[in-house]
Design a protein around this motif. Structure first.
Motif, PDB file in Angstrom:
ATOM      1  N   LYS A  42      51.113  79.766  33.302  1.00  0.00           N
ATOM      2  CA  LYS A  42      52.023  79.497  32.186  1.00  0.00           C
ATOM      3  C   LYS A  42      52.338  78.012  32.080  1.00  0.00           C
ATOM      4  O   LYS A  42      52.454  77.467  30.983  1.00  0.00           O
ATOM      5  CB  LYS A  42      53.318  80.287  32.357  1.00  0.00           C
ATOM      6  CG  LYS A  42      53.145  81.755  32.126  1.00  0.00           C
ATOM      7  CD  LYS A  42      54.458  82.485  32.254  1.00  0.00           C
ATOM      8  CE  LYS A  42      54.266  83.964  32.008  1.00  0.00           C
ATOM      9  NZ  LYS A  42      55.521  84.717  32.120  1.00  0.00           N
ATOM     10  N   LEU A  43      52.472  77.352  33.216  1.00  0.00           N
ATOM     11  CA  LEU A  43      52.780  75.926  33.178  1.00  0.00           C
ATOM     12  C   LEU A  43      51.565  75.094  32.791  1.00  0.00           C
ATOM     13  O   LEU A  43      51.704  74.041  32.175  1.00  0.00           O
ATOM     14  CB  LEU A  43      53.348  75.464  34.512  1.00  0.00           C
ATOM     15  CG  LEU A  43      54.736  76.019  34.827  1.00  0.00           C
ATOM     16  CD1 LEU A  43      55.196  75.562  36.192  1.00  0.00           C
ATOM     17  CD2 LEU A  43      55.724  75.605  33.770  1.00  0.00           C
ATOM     18  N   ALA A  46      51.606  75.363  29.164  1.00  0.00           N
ATOM     19  CA  ALA A  46      52.688  74.537  28.616  1.00  0.00           C
ATOM     20  C   ALA A  46      52.293  73.064  28.607  1.00  0.00           C
ATOM     21  O   ALA A  46      52.573  72.341  27.649  1.00  0.00           O
ATOM     22  CB  ALA A  46      53.955  74.733  29.436  1.00  0.00           C
ATOM     23  N   GLU A  49      49.833  72.507  25.764  1.00  0.00           N
ATOM     24  CA  GLU A  49      50.517  72.477  24.472  1.00  0.00           C
ATOM     25  C   GLU A  49      51.264  71.160  24.286  1.00  0.00           C
ATOM     26  O   GLU A  49      51.303  70.611  23.184  1.00  0.00           O
ATOM     27  CB  GLU A  49      51.489  73.650  24.363  1.00  0.00           C
ATOM     28  CG  GLU A  49      50.812  74.987  24.195  1.00  0.00           C
ATOM     29  CD  GLU A  49      51.801  76.133  24.170  1.00  0.00           C
ATOM     30  OE1 GLU A  49      53.024  75.883  24.159  1.00  0.00           O
ATOM     31  OE2 GLU A  49      51.348  77.288  24.165  1.00  0.00           O
ATOM     32  N   SER A  70      59.569  74.446  21.083  1.00  0.00           N
ATOM     33  CA  SER A  70      58.519  74.795  22.038  1.00  0.00           C
ATOM     34  C   SER A  70      58.169  73.596  22.921  1.00  0.00           C
ATOM     35  O   SER A  70      57.992  73.744  24.136  1.00  0.00           O
ATOM     36  CB  SER A  70      57.278  75.272  21.294  1.00  0.00           C
ATOM     37  OG  SER A  70      56.225  75.495  22.180  1.00  0.00           O
ATOM     38  N   ASN A  74      58.688  73.586  26.886  1.00  0.00           N
ATOM     39  CA  ASN A  74      57.564  73.322  27.788  1.00  0.00           C
ATOM     40  C   ASN A  74      57.876  72.161  28.724  1.00  0.00           C
ATOM     41  O   ASN A  74      57.606  72.224  29.926  1.00  0.00           O
ATOM     42  CB  ASN A  74      56.302  73.023  26.986  1.00  0.00           C
ATOM     43  CG  ASN A  74      55.780  74.233  26.257  1.00  0.00           C
ATOM     44  OD1 ASN A  74      56.068  75.367  26.628  1.00  0.00           O
ATOM     45  ND2 ASN A  74      55.019  74.006  25.208  1.00  0.00           N
TER      46      ASN A  74
END
Length: 123
Positions: A42-43, A46, A49, A70, A74
């Motif tokens: 997930k990181l 992030a 992104e 977002s 993040n």
């Protein structure tokens, strides 16, 4: 969101990755690619992104596509995770692992030498 603000967030996260994980790459995207298993999935997503949003922030019309909440979420998640990493503990564990493997090898070598001496009848 201001392009300078996104750039500041990106450099802050990039500096944290350099100091905490020891990953040296010129961009956040390169650091994310090198991080592989050091960052949770997930990181990593992030960070990707965040680097994409910083690329979009430089373009005047595309900068409107950036989701500010977002990007902030993040950045906050990355700061929290990278801030919790203990660099001294990691290096201490690495050193202890090296020292313990050397000591084990010396113990095995000493046992082999002792076995050869007994086998030859010198002891």
């Amino acid at each position: 969101m201001d392009p300078r603000e996104i750039a500041n967030i990106e450099t802050e996260v990039s500096d944290l990755m350099k100091t905490r994980l020891g990953i040296k790459a010129p961009t956040l995207q390169g650091q994310t690619r090198k991080a592989q298993k050091r960052l949770p999935r997930k990181l990593r997503r992030a960070a990707q992104e965040l680097s994409e949003s910083s690329a979009l922030a430089t373009h005047p019309k595309l900068s409107r596509m950036i989701d500010q909440t977002s990007a902030n979420r993040n950045a906050k998640a990355l700061r929290k995770h990278l801030g919790s990493i203990d660099t001294t503990g990691r290096s201490r564990k690495r050193r202890l692992g090296i020292i313990s493997s050397i000591m084990f090898n010396m113990l095995v070598l000493g046992g082999i030498i002792l076995a050869v001496l007994v086998w030859r009848g010198l002891i």
